[in-house]
Design an enzyme around this catalytic site. Sequence first.
Site, PDB file in Angstrom:
ATOM      1  CB  CYS A 335      47.223  33.977  41.647  1.00 32.77           C
ATOM      2  SG  CYS A 335      46.002  35.276  41.670  1.00 32.77           S
ATOM      3  NE  ARG A 364      40.769  40.628  47.069  1.00 34.30           N
ATOM      4  CZ  ARG A 364      40.226  40.406  45.871  1.00 34.30           C
ATOM      5  NH1 ARG A 364      39.333  41.248  45.396  1.00 34.30           N
ATOM      6  NH2 ARG A 364      40.579  39.352  45.168  1.00 34.30           N
ATOM      7  CD  GLN A 382      38.394  35.872  44.789  1.00 30.02           C
ATOM      8  OE1 GLN A 382      39.498  35.399  45.014  1.00 30.02           O
ATOM      9  NE2 GLN A 382      38.209  36.863  43.947  1.00 30.02           N
ATOM     10  CG  ASP A 384      40.431  32.543  42.259  1.00 30.39           C
ATOM     11  OD1 ASP A 384      40.253  32.755  41.049  1.00 30.39           O
ATOM     12  OD2 ASP A 384      41.333  33.073  42.930  1.00 30.39           O
ATOM     13  CG  HIS A 386      44.551  30.890  39.027  1.00 28.22           C
ATOM     14  ND1 HIS A 386      44.186  30.707  40.326  1.00 28.22           N
ATOM     15  CD2 HIS A 386      44.608  32.227  38.830  1.00 28.22           C
ATOM     16  CE1 HIS A 386      44.050  31.890  40.918  1.00 28.22           C
ATOM     17  NE2 HIS A 386      44.291  32.824  40.037  1.00 28.22           N
ATOM     18  CE  LYS A 465      38.328  44.330  33.941  1.00 26.19           C
ATOM     19  NZ  LYS A 465      37.987  44.714  35.270  1.00 26.19           N
ATOM     20  CG  HIS A 511      43.887  35.542  37.334  1.00 27.97           C
ATOM     21  ND1 HIS A 511      44.576  35.405  38.494  1.00 27.97           N
ATOM     22  CD2 HIS A 511      44.751  36.100  36.445  1.00 27.97           C
ATOM     23  CE1 HIS A 511      45.802  35.876  38.336  1.00 27.97           C
ATOM     24  NE2 HIS A 511      45.935  36.291  37.104  1.00 27.97           N
TER      25      HIS A 511
HETATM   26 ZN    ZN Z   1      44.120  34.787  40.352  1.00 26.27          ZN
END
Ligand code: ZN
Length: 636
Positions: A335, A364, A382, A384, A386, A465, A511
Amino acid sequence: MNEIKVTLPDGSQRPLPAGSSIFDLAASIGAGLAKAAIAGKIDGNLVDLNTKLTDGARVEIITEKSPEALEIIRHSTSHLMAQAVKALFPQAKVTIGPAIETGFYYDFDVDHPFTPEDLEKIEAKMRELAKSDLKIERSELSSAEAIELFRKMGEDYKVELIEDLGADKVSLYTQGDFADLCRGPHLPKTSYCKAFKLTSIAGAYWRGDEKRAMLQRVYGTAFADKKELDAYLERIEEAKKRDHRKLGKELDLFSFNDEVGAGLVIWHPKGAMLRTILEDFERKEHLKRGYDIVLGPQILKTELWQRSGHYENYRENMYFTTVDEQGYGVKPMNCLAHMMIYRSQLRSYRDLPLRYFELGTVHRHERAGVLHGLLRVRGFTQDDAHILCTPDQLDAEIKGVIQFVTEVMGIFGFEFEMELSTRPEKSIGSDDAWELATSALLNALKDSGRPYEINEGDGAFYGPKIDIKLRDALDRRWQCATIQCDFTLPERFDLTYVDADGEKKRPVMVHRVILGAIERFIGVLIEHFAGNFPTWLAPVQATVLTVTDNQIPYAQAAFDKLRAAGVRVQKDFRNEKLGFKIREAQLQKIPYMLVVGDKEVEGGLLAPRFRDGKNLDAMTPEQFIAFIENEVKTYK
Ligand SMILES: [Zn+2]
Ligand SMILES: [Zn+2]
């Protein structure tokens, strides 16, 4: 009163003699129903089948087919197992035995760990006890009486449970000479346990506390009938065959290595190819939908992680390093860089929505105990993105994401289910913001026309979410896509846009991931397809096989043509029997084997054979190239 009246789920009323039980009610309706009935519901509460009815009660009969049935059957089977264990090992102490998603377990305190032979003996004893058709009877007694009873029996764990419960009264279920503390409900007789199997043994600490006693946990499963049990056991066998860790090795896709580190994937050529295909697919699909591809650094200054709140809330899962006295954190999420891009310019409402997409590799620190092949790793990538938009745009953006998920999952052949998690008790953000985001998510769910569930109060403290769980070929659920609204980060990083009225306002931040972690998704794909990837995904699409050395020059020329045209092709010109070469290619699950014998050389052809043994008509290399291109284009 000699007669009572009860209300059935359809609203109809039924008179019964006073003192009738739910079983009597079922019998009064029909012999078939009496046979199928296993429990009941009175005024919405699950109760035993022999519970007496009172006048005016609302009653529902639970049969083997009811959604509530499986848990009752499984929990009752766990009691049956405890009874069998006590019969065979009288010194064993019983603890708890709940039903779980895959069946049930019961934890025992025993001197010696159970062996597989013990498991067989226990199962045989269970069958014997089931056959003897013991009544399962409920009784109630005061906690003090129950404590005394279990203390006399030497069942210290039960005593502890009752003491902790702190209730005035507890209920007991007795079958033959075995009694167990339990809320119920239960099946009426042991003979109702018709289809069960003990599956495994594991160690487990009493109450999950490693300072307490180590217990023996026996797992089993149970179903309403033998057919369902057999189908389940078959699925388990099939799942073992499809295990992505096993197939990953056999197909030479990836490995893990202690010298490198736990949970860190090493992609071999074919695995890296598969990944690349997925990544190319993702880039194309995102560009088509108006996303911009961006890319952030792997490490960012510690101060930035402090500002985002990750340092405070997520530090234990992060890796840190210090260079020239400056601390850096390896990113666990993508992010921050995306927000830096947003902040790099003054934004107007006309610029929004902005959709930043990154195939973002993150690290992680997961506990060693939870690592599991590709499904749970420490380093992963990911898909990913935004989305930063105005409040007015949120509805359309969320709908767009769900549409995206629907189209992509359709291509892979996955069904999926959606769950909305709403505002928890502790949360940040205004009521208005929560209302706006929650209704945008809910509208999108309604709009999708698919079933969804709502988990009240289960959202993150920083926003609601949607979790999307896909269903694979073995009907297993996998969490992949999520859509998360976020009220903290735009606040912490002071993200703004200039609205039509000239005022500075906060954008809404979403996200979202579609496939989730590529590693995990590949693990799921391997098991879903059992390694038989469709042509568009197969790291090797075809292999050219010669019958004898005579065909090598022609076969090599055909191989070159295919490779130059972008077909992922391999060759096997070894001086081996054709049958042997075909078998090897089949084990590698390569979709097409292109056999070249004298006839093919003469005709300028290839003889394609599908991995399942089906032969296609012979075709020229050019025709085969067009054939593969079409399969890829149509995601076959
Ligand atoms: Zn994020
Ligand atoms: Zn019970």
